[in-house]
Design an enzyme around this catalytic site. Structure first.
Site, PDB file in Angstrom:
ATOM      1  N   ASP A 461       0.830  -1.206   0.000  1.00  0.00           N
ATOM      2  CA  ASP A 461       0.000   0.000   0.000  1.00  0.00           C
ATOM      3  C   ASP A 461       0.870   1.264   0.000  1.00  0.00           C
ATOM      4  O   ASP A 461       0.450   2.322   0.454  1.00  0.00           O
ATOM      5  CB  ASP A 461      -0.941  -0.008   1.219  1.00  0.00           C
ATOM      6  N   GLU A 462       2.086   1.128  -0.521  1.00  0.00           N
ATOM      7  CA  GLU A 462       3.026   2.244  -0.604  1.00  0.00           C
ATOM      8  C   GLU A 462       3.083   2.758  -2.041  1.00  0.00           C
ATOM      9  O   GLU A 462       3.205   1.981  -2.987  1.00  0.00           O
ATOM     10  CB  GLU A 462       4.417   1.807  -0.148  1.00  0.00           C
TER      11      GLU A 462
END
Length: 555
Positions: A461-462
Site C-alpha cells: 500500500d506504498e
C-alpha cells in the site's frame, strides 16, 4: 562514398549529372573571371591614378588662385600705407564675405601687432612670433596645413574636430618700398575636403574611392576618416616610392587589406611651387572587381540552373530503370513512420519480385514480434493490479524529470504515500476487497495529479508521486497533498460495505532539499515516517518534522 551508398541509384545518376555540369560552370567562371579581373584591374588602376592626378591639380590650382588673390590685395594703397585702418578693415571684411574660404584675414603693423582683422578677431594681439609674420614679413609665404591655435576658441568646430588652416601671408610695402606691415590670411582646409567629397564622389567603376592628401613629411593631411588626420602613413609602394611618381599599384595598407592605389604629386601650378604634397587614391579590391564577381556569379548561376535542369532529366530517365525499387523504398519509409502496416506488392524484374515477397514476409514477422515486445515492456513498467507505474518506471521517469527540471530551472515534488490501517481491511473484508480499494486509491491519485506527473506503486500500500512544480514549489506540493487528503477522505464502497481509508504523506522538494533522486526518495520516506508517528491522515514536509503540522492534519 559511404554517403552516396545511402541514396538510390536514381538520385546518384541525377547527382552525378548535376556535379558534372556545375563543375564545367565553375571552370568557365574561374577562367573568364581571371581574365576579366586582370583587364579590369588595369582599367581601374589607371582610373584611380587619374583621380589622384586630378585631385593634386585641383589642390595646386586652388592654392595658386588664392595666393594670387592675397598678392593682389596687398597692393591696395589702403593696406600698404595703413593710413586708414577703417578702410582697411572694410576691405578685408568685404573680401571674406565674397570668399568665405578665407576664415580669417588680418593686417599686421611692422611690429607684428594686429591692427585690423575680419570680425575684429585678434585686433591688438601681438603675433610677431607666429610664422605668418616671421616669414610673411620677408616675402610671399605659404604655410603647410596646421591646427588653429590662436583662433581655436574663435572658430569652434560643430563636430568637435580641430579646425585646420593653410596660411598665406605677404609683406605690405609702402611707397618707398619699406616694410610697413604684413597681410596675413588663414584659409580653411575644409575646402580640400569639399573637393574630395564632391569632385570625386565615386561613380561607375570608381565606387568606394578614398582620397588622401599626404604632407611632405608623410603626415596625413586629409583623409575620409578624420581620426587618421595627423598620423604618419606607413605604406610601402614599389612604383610610388618617389614623390614625383605618377601611377598605380596594388598595395597592402596598414589596416591589412589590399587596395588598388593611385598616386600623383601636387607639384605646384605656374609660379606656385607647391608644398610637397602628394595625393593617394585607393579602392578596395573587392569593390573594384565587383563587376567581375557579378559576372562570375552569373556564370555560376546559369551553370547551376543547367545542372538542376539536366539532373531533372537524368532523374526522370533513371526512373524507368529503378522505379520499382523507389516504390519499395518509399513504402518502407511509410511503414517506419506507421502510416501503413505492410509493403505493397511490386512487379518488375524477377529479382524485384523476389525482393518484394521476401520483404513482406519479413515485415509480417517483425510486426508480430514488435507487438509482443510492446506488451512485455508495458508489463515490465506497470503494476498489474492498479495499472500504476512500478519501481522500474519510477527510476526511468525520475531520471528524465530531473533532467527536464534542470534545463527549465523548475522544481519537482516527491511525495511518499502510505495507507493508514490498511491491513484490517484485508483481514476483515478479504484480499479481494483490499485489491479493489487499492485500485480505487490509484484512480483517485491519478485524478489529483496533473498530466505528465507520475504515480507509482512501490509496495503493498506504498506509493510515490513525482510532480512537476512551478516557482512556488513547496506551496504547490502542500496544495497537492491537501487535494489528495481530501479526495482519499471520501468513503470507499467495496463488497457492499462502506469503509474509510486514511493516508499519510511525506514530501521532499527538488532542489530545495536535494538534487539526487535516491536522496529525495529517502527524505520523502523520512517525512512519511514522521507523519505516521504524529497521527493518521496528514502530511509532513522534509525538514519541518519539529514544526506544528496543524495545516497538514485531517482528524
Amino acid at each position: 562514398m559511404k554517403s552516396l551508398s545511402r541514396v538510390g541509384i536514381r538520385i546518384q545518376i541525377a547527382l552525378a549529372t548535376a556535379v558534372l555540369v556545375a563543375a564545367l560552370a565553375g571552370v568557365m567562371s574561374y577562367v573568364v573571371g581571371k581574365r576579366s579581373a586582370e583587364d579590369l584591374t588595369r582599367q581601374i588602376g589607371t582610373g584611380v591614378s587619374d583621380l589622384a592626378l586630378q585631385m593634386a591639380d585641383e589642390l595646386d590650382r586652388t592654392m595658386w588662385t588664392h595666393r594670387g588673390e592675397v598678392a593682389v590685395l596687398s597692393t591696395l594703397r589702403a593696406l600698404r600705407n595703413l593710413d586708414d585702418i577703417e578702410q582697411a578693415s572694410a576691405l578685408i571684411n568685404r573680401l571674406q564675405h565674397e570668399l568665405p574660404i578665407f576664415t580669417w584675414i588680418g593686417v599686421l603693423d611692422a611690429g607684428g601687432t594686429v591692427v585690423a582683422a575680419t570680425g575684429d578677431i585678434l585686433v591688438g594681439k601681438d603675433i610677431s612670433a607666429r610664422p605668418v609674420y616671421e616669414f610673411g614679413s620677408k616675402g610671399m609665404f605659404i604655410g603647410d596645413v596646421h591646427d588653429a591655435k590662436l583662433l581655436a576658441e574663435k572658430f569652434p568646430s560643430p563636430t568637435g574636430e580641430p579646425i585646420q588652416f593653410v596660411d598665406i601671408a605677404v609683406p605690405l610695402l609702402n611707397d618707398a618700398g619699406n616694410l610697413n606691415g604684413v597681410l596675413a590670411t588663414h584659409l580653411s582646409w575644409e575646402w580640400a575636403d569639399t573637393v574630395r567629397r564632391n569632385l570625386f564622389a565615386g561613380q561607375g567603376l570608381h565606387r568606394n574611392v578614398d582620397i588622401f592628401v599626404i604632407g611632405a613629411n608623410g603626415t596625413i593631411l586629409l583623409a575620409p576618416d578624420f581620426a587618421m588626420t595627423g598620423q604618419k602613413l606607413e605604406l610601402q609602394l614599389e612604383k610610388g616610392s618617389h614623390r614625383s611618381d605618377i601611377g598605380w599599384e596594388i598595395a597592402k595598407w596598414p589596416d591589412g587589406h589590399d587596395y588598388l592605389t593611385g598616386f600623383a604629386p601636387a607639384d605646384g601650378h605656374f609660379d606656385y611651387p607647391g608644398l610637397g604634397w602628394s595625393v593617394l587614391v585607393r579602392q578596395p579590391i573587392e569593390a573594384a572587381l565587383i563587376t567581375v564577381h557579378d559576372l562570375q556569379s552569373d556564370i555560376l548561376a546559369l551553370g547551376l540552373s543547367l545542372a538542376v535542369l539536366f539532373s531533372v532529366f537524368a532523374w526522370w530517365g533513371a526512373g524507368f530503370i529503378v522505379g520499382p525499387l523507389v516504390t519499395i523504398a518509399n513504402a518502407a519509409g511509410e511503414l517506419k513512420r506507421g502510416e501503413i502496416e505492410s509493403l505493397p506488392q511490386v512487379s518488375g524484374a524477377r529479382e524485384i519480385n523476389t525482393l518484394s515477397n521476401s520483404l513482406n514476409s519479413l515485415v509480417a514477422k517483425l510486426t508480430e514480434k514488435d507487438r509482443a515486445l510492446g506488451k512485455m515492456k508495458h508489463i515490465a513498467h506497470h503494476d498489474p493490479l492498479t495499472g500504476l507505474g512500478n519501481r522500474l518506471a519510477l527510476d526511468v521517469y525520475f531520471e528524465h524529470a530531473l533532467a527536464q527540471a534542470k534545463r527549465q530551472h523548475s522544481q519537482l515534488g516527491v511525495l511518499a504515500l502510505d495507507l493508514d490501517d490498511f491491513k484490517p481491511v484485508n483481514d476483515r473484508l478479504g484480499h479481494a476487497a483490499g485489491d479493489e480499494v487499492l485500485c480505487e486509491v490509484a484512480r483517485r491519485l491519478r485524478r489529483c495529479v496533473r498530466g505528465g506527473d507520475l504515480v507509482a506503486r512501490t509496495g503493498g500500500d506504498e506509493m510515490v508521486i513525482v510532480s512537476h512544480l512551478g516557482e512556488n514549489g513547496v506551496s504547490e506540493a502542500r496544495a497537492l497533498a491537501e487535494r489528495i487528503l481530501n479526495d482519499i477522505l471520501m468513503p470507499f464502497i467495496t463488497g457492499g460495505k462502506r469503509i474509510s481509508i486514511n493516508i499519510s504523506i511525506g514530501i521532499a522538494v527538488y532542489p530545495d532539499h536535494d538534487t539526487r533522486p535516491e536522496t529525495l526518495l529517502e527524505q520523502a520516506d523520512q517525512a512519511l515516517y514522521v507523519a505516521k508517528s504524529k497521527g493518521k491522515h496528514r502530511y509532513v514536509i522534509y525538514g519541518e518534522e519539529n514544526r506544528q503540522q496543524n495545516s497538514g492534519s485531517r482528524a
